[in-house]
Scaffold this active site. Structure first.
Site, PDB file in Angstrom:
ATOM      1  CB  THR A 192     -22.300 -18.894 -61.458  1.00 30.22           C
ATOM      2  OG1 THR A 192     -22.822 -20.235 -62.350  1.00 30.22           O
ATOM      3  CG2 THR A 192     -22.305 -17.926 -62.129  1.00 30.22           C
ATOM      4  NE  ARG A 220     -28.902 -24.193 -69.142  1.00 32.34           N
ATOM      5  CZ  ARG A 220     -28.237 -23.253 -68.710  1.00 32.34           C
ATOM      6  NH1 ARG A 220     -26.316 -22.633 -68.635  1.00 32.34           N
ATOM      7  NH2 ARG A 220     -28.620 -22.873 -67.255  1.00 32.34           N
ATOM      8  N   GLY A 222     -27.310 -20.496 -70.163  1.00 29.62           N
ATOM      9  CA  GLY A 222     -28.405 -20.400 -68.418  1.00 29.62           C
ATOM     10  C   GLY A 222     -28.343 -18.416 -68.954  1.00 29.62           C
ATOM     11  N   GLY A 246     -30.439 -21.550 -64.397  1.00 26.73           N
ATOM     12  CA  GLY A 246     -30.214 -20.449 -65.523  1.00 26.73           C
ATOM     13  C   GLY A 246     -31.820 -20.330 -65.492  1.00 26.73           C
TER      14      GLY A 246
HETATM   15  N1  ASP Z   1     -26.594 -20.125 -63.493  1.00 22.70           N
HETATM   16  C1  ASP Z   1     -26.006 -20.644 -63.732  1.00 22.70           C
HETATM   17  C2  ASP Z   1     -26.407 -20.769 -65.735  1.00 22.70           C
HETATM   18  O1  ASP Z   1     -27.348 -21.363 -65.408  1.00 22.70           O
HETATM   19  C3  ASP Z   1     -25.391 -21.730 -63.370  1.00 22.70           C
HETATM   20  C4  ASP Z   1     -25.167 -21.484 -62.210  1.00 22.70           C
HETATM   21  O2  ASP Z   1     -25.208 -20.654 -60.981  1.00 22.70           O
HETATM   22  O3  ASP Z   1     -24.219 -22.011 -61.570  1.00 22.70           O
HETATM   23  O4  ASP Z   1     -26.024 -21.311 -65.929  1.00 22.70           O
END
Ligand code: ASP
Length: 354
Positions: A192, A220, A222, A246
């Site tokens: 991310t 879903r 996050g 997340g």
């Molecule tokens: N936080 C993001 C999610 O759960 C994933 C990530 O940080 O790469 O969608």
């Protein structure tokens, strides 16, 4: 000097930004996770470092010219969304059904104005759409088809869903399905992207953009598009952008939790200092900004420890009103970088040993 004048002079000393305070600063991340030097080729490492530096430089250039924190974070995030190395925009991970569904959010520390989108599939730069939601809609959070329709009406750039597709992310989904692995097993780094900044007007901003987690199902969502979980900015406390598992970041409300703890601590400190000054005890110079920087790091570490305690992992970047730019992560690495007007300029990937 009257007692009142002494009080004002002492307050000015304590509360004025110290000589070490920054005029502006920016921090970015490109995901946290299990990152070790042994698993990374020199070419790959160089590519990540160059991409992080490019994003950091774009944001810093805006801040150095007196531009806003909101503009700086968007410039940095757009570059990372366009870069297939990161799990945001082009290069996003795949859902279980083999699609790329993107999430993003942004927050303005001046007034806590916020915008967020989730589950979009044709928006080239979701962070720009999130900002449009903030500036041109009566809402904060739009999803799927509605968000796409709003984008159309606002003239936000759209692309064919194939724009986001990359071989390495498809292969990660296939590995996951074939071996019934979890998203974490298949892709032990997240990817991310996010940015936080303080501008020379003293305003904070935070933004985060992601494709989510490999193999996500059933619509879903996050933490990244959830204001308070993945993103938060408030001029009274801090700006935070998160990356990681997340579900845990939502449960802890990581970004807002850190900012709220810092805001309450700052308010308490103000009261305590004023009463101390009133009693003329605290005449020695107090470097309040150093105390605040230390507190920001400890608070971020404490909240990340809570995430870990629950079983989640990841990291955050944070900028304070004094201009301290810091990171906290409970993984072995986090793609990250920071630049400040006082001369800090670094990108890093692995843990503290760097
Ligand atoms: N936080 C993001 C999610 O759960 C994933 C990530 O940080 O790469 O969608």
């Amino acid at each position: 000097m009257t007692h009142l004048k002494i009080l004002f002079a002492a307050c000015a000393l304590v509360f004025a930004p110290s000589a070490f305070a920054q005029d502006w600063s920016i921090a970015i991340h490109g995901g946290a996770g299990t990152l070790s030097r042994d698993d990374m080729t020199a070419e790959k490492e160089a590519a990540y470092r160059a991409a992080l530096q490019e994003a950091l430089d774009a944001g810093a250039a805006i801040l150095a010219e007196g531009g806003s924190a909101m503009d700086a974070i968007q410039a940095a995030i757009v570059l990372m969304e366009d870069n297939p190395l990161f799990n945001a925009g082009r290069g996003a991970v795949y859902t279980w059904e083999g699609e790329n569904e993107l999430d993003a959010s942004i927050m303005d520390g001046r007034d806590r104005g916020a915008g967020a989108v989730t589950g979009v599939t044709t928006i080239k730069n979701p962070i720009l759409l999130a900002d449009k939601v903030r500036t041109d809609s009566p809402h904060v959070f739009l999803m799927g088809q509605g968000a796409e329709q709003f984008a159309e009406e606002q003239g936000i750039e759209k692309v064919d869903p194939s724009w986001f597709a990359t071989e390495h992310r498809r292969e990660a989904l296939e590995r996951m399905k074939a071996r019934e692995l979890s998203a974490l097993d298949v892709d032990l780094k997240f990817g991310t992207v996010g940015a936080v900044a303080l501008d020379s007007q003293g305003n904070l901003a935070a933004g985060t953009s992601t494709g989510g987690m490999t193999g996500k199902r059933w619509g879903r969502i996050g933490d990244a598009p959830v204001i308070g979980a993945g993103t938060y900015a408030d001029n009274r406390s801090c700006a935070v952008s998160a990356t990681g598992w997340g579900e845990y970041f939502i449960r802890v409300g990581v970004a807002q939790e850190i900012c709220t703890r810092l805001r309450i601590a700052a308010e308490r400190e103000e009261q305590e200092l004023l009463s101390t000054l009133r009693r003329f005890i605290g005449r020695q110079k107090v470097d309040a900004s150093a105390v605040r920087a230390e507190r920001a790091q400890t608070t971020a570490d404490d909240v990340m420890a809570e995430v870990k305690e629950l079983g989640g992992d990841g990291g955050i970047i944070l900028v304070t009103p004094d201009g301290d730019a810091l990171y906290s992560f409970n993984t072995s690495g986090m793609y990250r970088g920071r630049t400040t007007s006082s001369g800090i300029n670094e990108v890093a990937i692995f843990g503290e040993s760097e």
